[in-house]
Design an enzyme around this catalytic site. Structure first.
Site, PDB file in Angstrom:
ATOM      1  CG  ASN B 132      10.865 -29.530  59.298  1.00 54.86           C
ATOM      2  OD1 ASN B 132      11.587 -28.568  59.503  1.00 54.86           O
ATOM      3  ND2 ASN B 132      10.715 -30.510  60.168  1.00 54.86           N
ATOM      4  CD1 TRP B 133       3.341 -28.327  57.317  1.00 60.21           C
ATOM      5  CD2 TRP B 133       3.364 -29.953  55.773  1.00 60.21           C
ATOM      6  NE1 TRP B 133       2.498 -29.335  57.734  1.00 60.21           N
ATOM      7  CE2 TRP B 133       2.492 -30.343  56.803  1.00 60.21           C
ATOM      8  CE3 TRP B 133       3.545 -30.814  54.687  1.00 60.21           C
ATOM      9  CZ2 TRP B 133       1.800 -31.546  56.790  1.00 60.21           C
ATOM     10  CZ3 TRP B 133       2.851 -32.016  54.670  1.00 60.21           C
ATOM     11  CH2 TRP B 133       1.988 -32.368  55.712  1.00 60.21           C
ATOM     12  CE  LYS B 134       5.580 -22.081  53.268  1.00 60.23           C
ATOM     13  NZ  LYS B 134       5.454 -20.627  53.410  1.00 60.23           N
ATOM     14  CG  ASN B 135      13.434 -29.574  54.563  1.00 60.81           C
ATOM     15  OD1 ASN B 135      13.734 -30.489  53.814  1.00 60.81           O
ATOM     16  ND2 ASN B 135      14.302 -28.986  55.342  1.00 60.81           N
ATOM     17  CG  HIS B 171       8.494 -26.971  49.222  1.00 57.65           C
ATOM     18  ND1 HIS B 171       9.820 -27.014  48.872  1.00 57.65           N
ATOM     19  CD2 HIS B 171       8.316 -25.795  49.865  1.00 57.65           C
ATOM     20  CE1 HIS B 171      10.415 -25.920  49.302  1.00 57.65           C
ATOM     21  NE2 HIS B 171       9.532 -25.165  49.902  1.00 57.65           N
TER      22      HIS B 171
END
Ligand code: ZN
Lengths: 401, 353
Positions: B132-135, B171
């Site tokens: 989930n790198w883009k959370n 992020h």
């Protein structure tokens, strides 16, 4: 339109009707399980879908079927009652994912659910916008409490956090202070950036009450987020981005400060206009095109009164190719559709159509045959007639005061 | 791993591995793959299903594991149970729905009440970040944890790892900037500039890396004008060199323009000559580059404004025409407008002269 071989090029089989069906189908659900992680932002889906129904001129049939009332009732079920337990949080939840109604009221009085159950500022914007589009009279909206709650969401630097929790559940209640006894830097109850500042502005505009925002601090945050390349980031020093640039410009526009507070209008236009690549807009230099930027970037250009400058035909051609055979639009060609890209893509389509005119649209390869779209307001991302509806309500509220 | 030395700091970018089980609230190996309702130790908890009305709006179908985890989560929030098994339930909920901000908030409360070492929790976050790198919520949780240990975790490491496969992750850049501003490590300015150079040598069009270079420059002290002037001149030469090698680079040209617009000062006296000489030389072989020409158009206008001498922008007339008619026709209307503006400015200056 004939092709070079003389054979007629088939226009894409999709027209407005197909998209109407897609919006309708998603709104009444169910939608596939891979959307489940959107449960904490389900209210935004409601907004995109109701918005989609409105711009494809299909709200009347929705209302006639009784579904309009059902949607409004569902939205009101998500309204959070301000209490001492939740720290006066008013506004709207995303969905029932944490609980709502009976599930909360039947919990014992010392249950942490009462401090954890709070509103989310973007869900509040989406709920109010959806209600406005449905033509709701806002009589059930707890306006004063929502505006009051905005104050507890604005941070020292002028930005807004998305949510805050009640006493005992606040980040500071369980995070030790820094060495100097001061709260730790950056500690709040949730993330904070330009998206939530925009949500706060949109809520204030919809409720016609700006007393929940310290505009001086908000303007300072926007100014600090302005970059060397003319765009705006999500916060100070952060890379310019199509989404955050929209949020910054729309916030300024809603506050009526676009002219005085925008540092260098020409530079911002230059950055925005260079977002157009061979196919369509991207959100940052050297990133791929994405259909949602037809709204984020297109609308930003429109806000700077430069909507005539882009190459509209190219963008519309790209959007046509993002249409899915089952209706709706995807983020890029050949992907699967989702509510956000369907709504924003069609809003972007509308912005182009406005400038290109119907004759121009007909000349496009792959253009949908018949595409009457309802006009939208560029800063609120809502149909114009819904904005007019709100202005009428604002006038009534003024009379009552 | 990327090549090239970074002064004072090795870019570690540790290959991230899922940590061994046994972390706080992590799934012990023997229950991996099981639903919560299959675990005997939880059998006294009555799961609370998500409430839907008779006519739900945008009802989302859930997988069994999603419903299972969140139903148990709702149950423990209702009862207010503070225990390791409650923490385990938040792990399940966070894994199936990492965007659920209230799951994280409640988890933080449990961590504090159960006095769990934040370092262990940082490892747990790392495990979920892998998918989930883009959370947003996950990075924010990490920020809170790092703050709770007074910044004693060099967050450049985790972001290095992220940039290994997505060097433009917004992020991660945001998290890195927050860390560097809040807990600046010694000599980070030099190290960070070198790190940006490393990223740019891999992809000279990485706009995030250019932006980070500007971040470094904006944090560089300016109390010694001479020293700052040297740094700025070095930046200018660096940028011109990169652009010379690859002129079709919007990011680089934006950065160059930023250098002289963001930092006007006594040091920039020679900048006009340096930039125009470099661009003129480049024009000889790249006369049709839209990016180069667009830059030059603005450059002459900027300098005319700075010197209060409209005649400096005279070359912009031909450049705008070239862009409009031949090399940047997608923006024909924009260049037409700019062309008109320059022509009008020059005409106005001629009549008043
Ligand atoms: Zn998108």
């Amino acid at each position: 339109m004939p092709s070079s071989t003389g054979a007629p090029i088939l226009k894409a089989p999709l027209g407005v009707e197909k998209h109407r069906k897609y919006f309708d189908k998603c709104l009444l659900g169910p939608i596939p399980h891979y959307f489940a992680t959107l449960e904490p932002s389900r209210m935004s889906l409601v907004f995109f879908l109701i918005g989609g129904m409105a711009i494809t001129d299909s709200l009347e049939s929705l209302k006639a079927s009784g579904a309009g009332t059902a949607v409004a009732d569902w939205i009101y079920m998500m309204q959070v009652e301000p209490t001492s337990e939740n720290g006066g949080a008013a506004g709207f939840r995303s969905s029932s994912v944490l609980g709502c109604g009976e599930q909360i009221s039947s919990a014992s009085s010392d249950s942490p659910i009462h401090t954890l159950d709070t509103s989310h500022i973007t869900m509040t914007y989406c709920a109010l916008a959806a209600l406005a589009i449905l033509g709701d009279d806002f009589s059930r909206v707890n306006r004063a409490a929502i505006v009051q709650h905005l104050r507890s969401l604005q941070r020292e630097d002028g930005s807004f956090q998305a949510v805050s929790y009640g006493p005992g559940m606040k980040a500071l209640d369980f995070t030790a202070p820094g060495p100097d006894g001061q709260p730790l830097p950056g500690i709040g109850d949730s993330e904070y950036d330009m998206r939530f500042l925009f949500s706060a502005c949109a809520v204030s505009w919809l409720l016609d009450d700006w007393s929940g925002i310290d505009q001086v601090r908000a303007l300072e945050y926007i100014r600090q987020s302005y970059n060397y390349d003319g765009g705006f980031g999500q916060g100070p020093f952060l890379e310019s981005h199509g989404g955050s640039t929209f949020c910054a410009l729309a916030s300024l526009s809603l506050m009526g400060k676009l002219d005085e507070a925008l540092p260098d209008r020409d530079h911002t236009i230059q950055w925005l206009i260079h977002r157009q690549l061979e196919l369509s807009y991207n959100g940052r230099p050297h990133k791929d095109e994405d259909s949602c930027y037809s709204f984020w970037v297109g609308s930003s250009i429109e806000l700077l009164e430069s909507g005539h400058l882009p190459d509209h035909a190219k963008i519309m051609t790209y959007l046509s190719k993002c249409q899915s055979v089952i209706g709706g639009l995807s983020s890029s060609m050949g992907g699967s559709p989702d509510p956000i890209h369907s709504y924003l893509g069609l809003c972007g389509w509308h912005l182009c159509q406005k400038h290109l005119g119907s004759a121009g649209v007909e000349n496009l390869d792959d253009a949908p045959a018949d595409f009457p779209l309802i006009s939208i307001d560029t800063s609120l991302d809502m149909p114009l007639h819904s904005v007019e509806h709100m202005k009428k309500l604002h006038a009534q509220w003024k009379k009552q005061d | 791993m990327r090549g090239g030395p970074v002064p004072g700091r090795a870019v570690r970018a540790p290959p991230l591995q899922r940590p061994a089980s046994g972390l706080p609230g992590q799934l012990p190996a023997e229950i991996e793959g099981k639903l919560l309702c299959e675990i005997p130790e939880l059998s006294d908890i009555t799961p609370l299903p998500q409430l839907e009305t008779e006519t739900p709006v945008v009802k989302i179908l859930h997988s069994d594991s999603f419903d299972d985890a969140l139903s148990y989560f709702r149950a423990i929030v209702q009862s207010g149970e503070v225990s390791m098994r409650a923490l385990l339930i938040t792990s399940y909920a966070a894994i199936v729905c990492p965007s659920h901000y209230s799951v994280w908030q409640y988890r933080r409360k449990l961590l504090a009440q159960l006095k769990v070492d934040p370092h262990r929790e940082i490892e747990f976050v790392q495990a979920i970040l892998l998918d989930n790198w883009k959370n947003y919520q996950l990075w924010y949780h990490r920020q809170q944890l790092v703050a709770s240990i007074g910044g004693r975790s060099d967050e450049r490491d985790i972001t290095d790892s992220c940039f290994e496969h997505d060097a433009k992750n917004y992020h991660a850049w945001s998290h890195r900037q927050w860390f560097l501003r809040t807990y600046p490590p010694p000599s980070w300015l030099v190290e960070e500039r070198a790190y940006c150079d490393r990223l740019l040598s891999e992809d000279v069009r990485n706009n995030s890396a250019w932006n980070q270079r500007m971040f470094v420059l904006l944090h560089t002290p300016r109390d010694h004008p001479e020293e700052f002037g040297q740094i700025l001149t070095a930046e200018l030469n660096y940028t011109l060199e990169k652009l010379n090698a690859a002129p079709s680079n919007e990011s680089g040209w934006n950065y160059l323009r930023g250098l002289y617009t963001k930092f006007p000062g006594p040091w920039d006296a020679g900048f006009f000559a340096t930039i125009s000489a470099s661009c003129d030389a480049l024009l000889l072989r790249e006369s049709q580059s839209p990016h180069l020409n667009a830059f030059m158009f603005h450059f002459y206008r900027d300098w005319a404004a700075r010197q209060g001498d409209v005649s400096i922008m005279a070359p912009s007339v031909t450049i705008a025409k070239l862009l409009r008619d031949e090399i940047d026709t997608i923006r024909a209307k924009y260049w037409d407008m700019m062309h008109e503006r320059v022509v009008a400015a020059l005409a106005a200056a001629a009549t008043t002269a």
